[in-house]
Design a protein around this motif. Sequence first.
Motif, PDB file in Angstrom:
ATOM      1  N   ALA A  93      13.397 -24.373 -14.132  1.00  0.00           N
ATOM      2  CA  ALA A  93      14.330 -25.440 -14.042  1.00  0.00           C
ATOM      3  C   ALA A  93      14.737 -25.862 -15.354  1.00  0.00           C
ATOM      4  O   ALA A  93      15.780 -26.150 -15.669  1.00  0.00           O
ATOM      5  N   ALA A  94      13.634 -26.222 -16.156  1.00  0.00           N
ATOM      6  CA  ALA A  94      13.833 -26.547 -17.676  1.00  0.00           C
ATOM      7  C   ALA A  94      14.590 -25.639 -18.313  1.00  0.00           C
ATOM      8  O   ALA A  94      15.396 -25.825 -19.035  1.00  0.00           O
ATOM      9  N   ALA A  95      14.509 -24.408 -18.179  1.00  0.00           N
ATOM     10  CA  ALA A  95      15.149 -23.134 -18.669  1.00  0.00           C
ATOM     11  C   ALA A  95      16.343 -22.976 -18.043  1.00  0.00           C
ATOM     12  O   ALA A  95      17.378 -22.194 -18.649  1.00  0.00           O
ATOM     13  N   GLU A  96      17.003 -23.790 -17.026  1.00  0.00           N
ATOM     14  CA  GLU A  96      18.090 -23.729 -16.288  1.00  0.00           C
ATOM     15  C   GLU A  96      18.455 -22.359 -15.704  1.00  0.00           C
ATOM     16  O   GLU A  96      19.473 -21.792 -15.816  1.00  0.00           O
ATOM     17  N   SER A  97      17.553 -21.736 -15.282  1.00  0.00           N
ATOM     18  CA  SER A  97      17.438 -20.482 -14.532  1.00  0.00           C
ATOM     19  C   SER A  97      18.004 -20.399 -13.310  1.00  0.00           C
ATOM     20  O   SER A  97      17.719 -21.374 -12.344  1.00  0.00           O
ATOM     21  N   ALA A  98      18.918 -19.422 -13.039  1.00  0.00           N
ATOM     22  CA  ALA A  98      19.517 -19.478 -11.776  1.00  0.00           C
ATOM     23  C   ALA A  98      18.546 -18.898 -10.449  1.00  0.00           C
ATOM     24  O   ALA A  98      17.579 -18.334 -10.985  1.00  0.00           O
ATOM     25  N   ALA A  99      18.655 -19.573  -9.623  1.00  0.00           N
ATOM     26  CA  ALA A  99      17.742 -19.444  -8.341  1.00  0.00           C
ATOM     27  C   ALA A  99      18.371 -19.361  -7.065  1.00  0.00           C
ATOM     28  O   ALA A  99      18.190 -20.178  -6.207  1.00  0.00           O
ATOM     29  N   PRO A 100      19.009 -18.122  -6.894  1.00  0.00           N
ATOM     30  CA  PRO A 100      19.808 -18.451  -5.433  1.00  0.00           C
ATOM     31  C   PRO A 100      18.869 -18.034  -4.304  1.00  0.00           C
ATOM     32  O   PRO A 100      18.135 -16.978  -4.347  1.00  0.00           O
ATOM     33  N   GLY A 122      15.789 -31.393  -5.814  1.00  0.00           N
ATOM     34  CA  GLY A 122      16.520 -30.868  -6.879  1.00  0.00           C
ATOM     35  C   GLY A 122      16.132 -29.437  -7.019  1.00  0.00           C
ATOM     36  O   GLY A 122      17.317 -28.802  -7.481  1.00  0.00           O
ATOM     37  N   ARG A 123      15.133 -28.911  -6.176  1.00  0.00           N
ATOM     38  CA  ARG A 123      14.896 -27.418  -6.535  1.00  0.00           C
ATOM     39  C   ARG A 123      13.819 -27.288  -5.777  1.00  0.00           C
ATOM     40  O   ARG A 123      12.976 -28.248  -5.068  1.00  0.00           O
ATOM     41  N   LEU A 124      13.459 -26.068  -5.165  1.00  0.00           N
ATOM     42  CA  LEU A 124      12.450 -25.632  -4.113  1.00  0.00           C
ATOM     43  C   LEU A 124      11.851 -24.244  -4.644  1.00  0.00           C
ATOM     44  O   LEU A 124      12.287 -23.582  -5.730  1.00  0.00           O
ATOM     45  N   ALA A 125      10.415 -24.131  -4.298  1.00  0.00           N
ATOM     46  CA  ALA A 125       9.645 -22.980  -4.814  1.00  0.00           C
ATOM     47  C   ALA A 125       8.724 -22.603  -3.544  1.00  0.00           C
ATOM     48  O   ALA A 125       8.503 -23.564  -2.805  1.00  0.00           O
ATOM     49  N   VAL A 126       8.632 -21.302  -3.353  1.00  0.00           N
ATOM     50  CA  VAL A 126       7.957 -20.901  -2.296  1.00  0.00           C
ATOM     51  C   VAL A 126       7.087 -19.505  -2.671  1.00  0.00           C
ATOM     52  O   VAL A 126       7.676 -18.696  -3.560  1.00  0.00           O
ATOM     53  N   ASP A 155      -2.925 -22.998  -6.320  1.00  0.00           N
ATOM     54  CA  ASP A 155      -1.832 -21.915  -6.249  1.00  0.00           C
ATOM     55  C   ASP A 155      -0.465 -22.546  -6.111  1.00  0.00           C
ATOM     56  O   ASP A 155       0.476 -22.205  -6.694  1.00  0.00           O
ATOM     57  N   VAL A 156      -0.608 -23.901  -5.431  1.00  0.00           N
ATOM     58  CA  VAL A 156       0.695 -24.641  -5.457  1.00  0.00           C
ATOM     59  C   VAL A 156       1.076 -25.297  -6.585  1.00  0.00           C
ATOM     60  O   VAL A 156       2.040 -25.422  -7.217  1.00  0.00           O
ATOM     61  N   ALA A 157      -0.117 -25.442  -7.316  1.00  0.00           N
ATOM     62  CA  ALA A 157       0.145 -26.151  -8.758  1.00  0.00           C
ATOM     63  C   ALA A 157       0.699 -25.271  -9.790  1.00  0.00           C
ATOM     64  O   ALA A 157       1.466 -25.462 -10.392  1.00  0.00           O
ATOM     65  N   GLN A 158       0.220 -24.024  -9.449  1.00  0.00           N
ATOM     66  CA  GLN A 158       1.034 -22.782 -10.239  1.00  0.00           C
ATOM     67  C   GLN A 158       2.539 -22.765  -9.912  1.00  0.00           C
ATOM     68  O   GLN A 158       3.436 -22.553 -10.740  1.00  0.00           O
ATOM     69  N   LEU A 159       2.735 -22.891  -8.360  1.00  0.00           N
ATOM     70  CA  LEU A 159       4.175 -22.920  -7.933  1.00  0.00           C
ATOM     71  C   LEU A 159       5.068 -23.832  -8.572  1.00  0.00           C
ATOM     72  O   LEU A 159       6.159 -23.757  -9.234  1.00  0.00           O
ATOM     73  N   LEU A 160       4.566 -25.213  -8.664  1.00  0.00           N
ATOM     74  CA  LEU A 160       5.000 -26.124  -9.302  1.00  0.00           C
ATOM     75  C   LEU A 160       5.318 -25.921 -10.570  1.00  0.00           C
ATOM     76  O   LEU A 160       6.424 -26.308 -11.255  1.00  0.00           O
ATOM     77  N   ARG A 161       4.266 -25.569 -11.439  1.00  0.00           N
ATOM     78  CA  ARG A 161       4.441 -25.168 -12.860  1.00  0.00           C
ATOM     79  C   ARG A 161       5.297 -24.114 -13.270  1.00  0.00           C
ATOM     80  O   ARG A 161       6.537 -24.468 -14.200  1.00  0.00           O
ATOM     81  N   LEU A 162       5.500 -23.083 -12.540  1.00  0.00           N
ATOM     82  CA  LEU A 162       6.680 -21.897 -12.743  1.00  0.00           C
ATOM     83  C   LEU A 162       7.843 -22.576 -12.330  1.00  0.00           C
ATOM     84  O   LEU A 162       8.955 -22.179 -13.330  1.00  0.00           O
ATOM     85  N   SER A 163       7.992 -23.064 -11.264  1.00  0.00           N
ATOM     86  CA  SER A 163       9.387 -23.359 -10.977  1.00  0.00           C
ATOM     87  C   SER A 163      10.025 -24.618 -11.869  1.00  0.00           C
ATOM     88  O   SER A 163      11.050 -24.500 -12.037  1.00  0.00           O
TER      89      SER A 163
END
Length: 219
Positions: A196-203, A72-76, A184-192
């Motif tokens: 997502a919870a805030a429904e932020s756009a992420a093109p 449903g979403r990706l983070a890098v 740091d991957v745990a932080q990636l998951l947390r921030l993303s």
Amino acid sequence: MSTVAPSWLLALHSTSDELGLGLAPLLSSSAPGTLDPPSPRITSHPLGRRLSNDLLACVEQLLPAHQWRELGRLAVATGPGGFTGTRLSVVFARTLAQQLALPLDGFSSFLLIAQRLRQRAEVGDQPFWLLQELPRRGIVAGCYAADEWALGGMAEREAPRLFGQLADLPPGVRLEARVDPAADVAQLLRLSGLAAAAESAAPWASVLPLYPTSPVGQP
């Protein structure tokens, strides 16, 4: 009671010699009337120069390709870091986001370190600099500070950029930007997940590797 299959969040971090991957359910999967969401899974792989050959296989170990439609979403992590490693994971994440029409969050690897240090109470409320020395090129540094209005509680006051020498940095607390792939991957998951919870756009098209110096034309 009705159940809903989780929609997954996949995170990739390869700015160091070690590839970090994370998979977690998005917050929507824990809505009332659904099953309790699975715990996040985080893996690390000391690939070094084998990243280009083994990246896909490592991702498929975490989530097989036939299940990628469940994402449903990706983070890098966008860098700073190794030029080739950072570029490979960003390109992979951008391609996957484009093909699956998914939002893609990109976060600086320095910001992830700052978030981790804050969570572990290793830094206080005052601004501080994170530094990474590049032999024969200078010092990459960015400035961070606690901010209750920023995503995750930590703001990037100055994005990482290249300084010629340590004396060129503004005064302030200075810390080594030391990557911890799994943490740091745990932080990636947390921030993303927060985005997502805030429904932020992420093109996906706006996510690019952050590398303050280019290897082109360098000695």
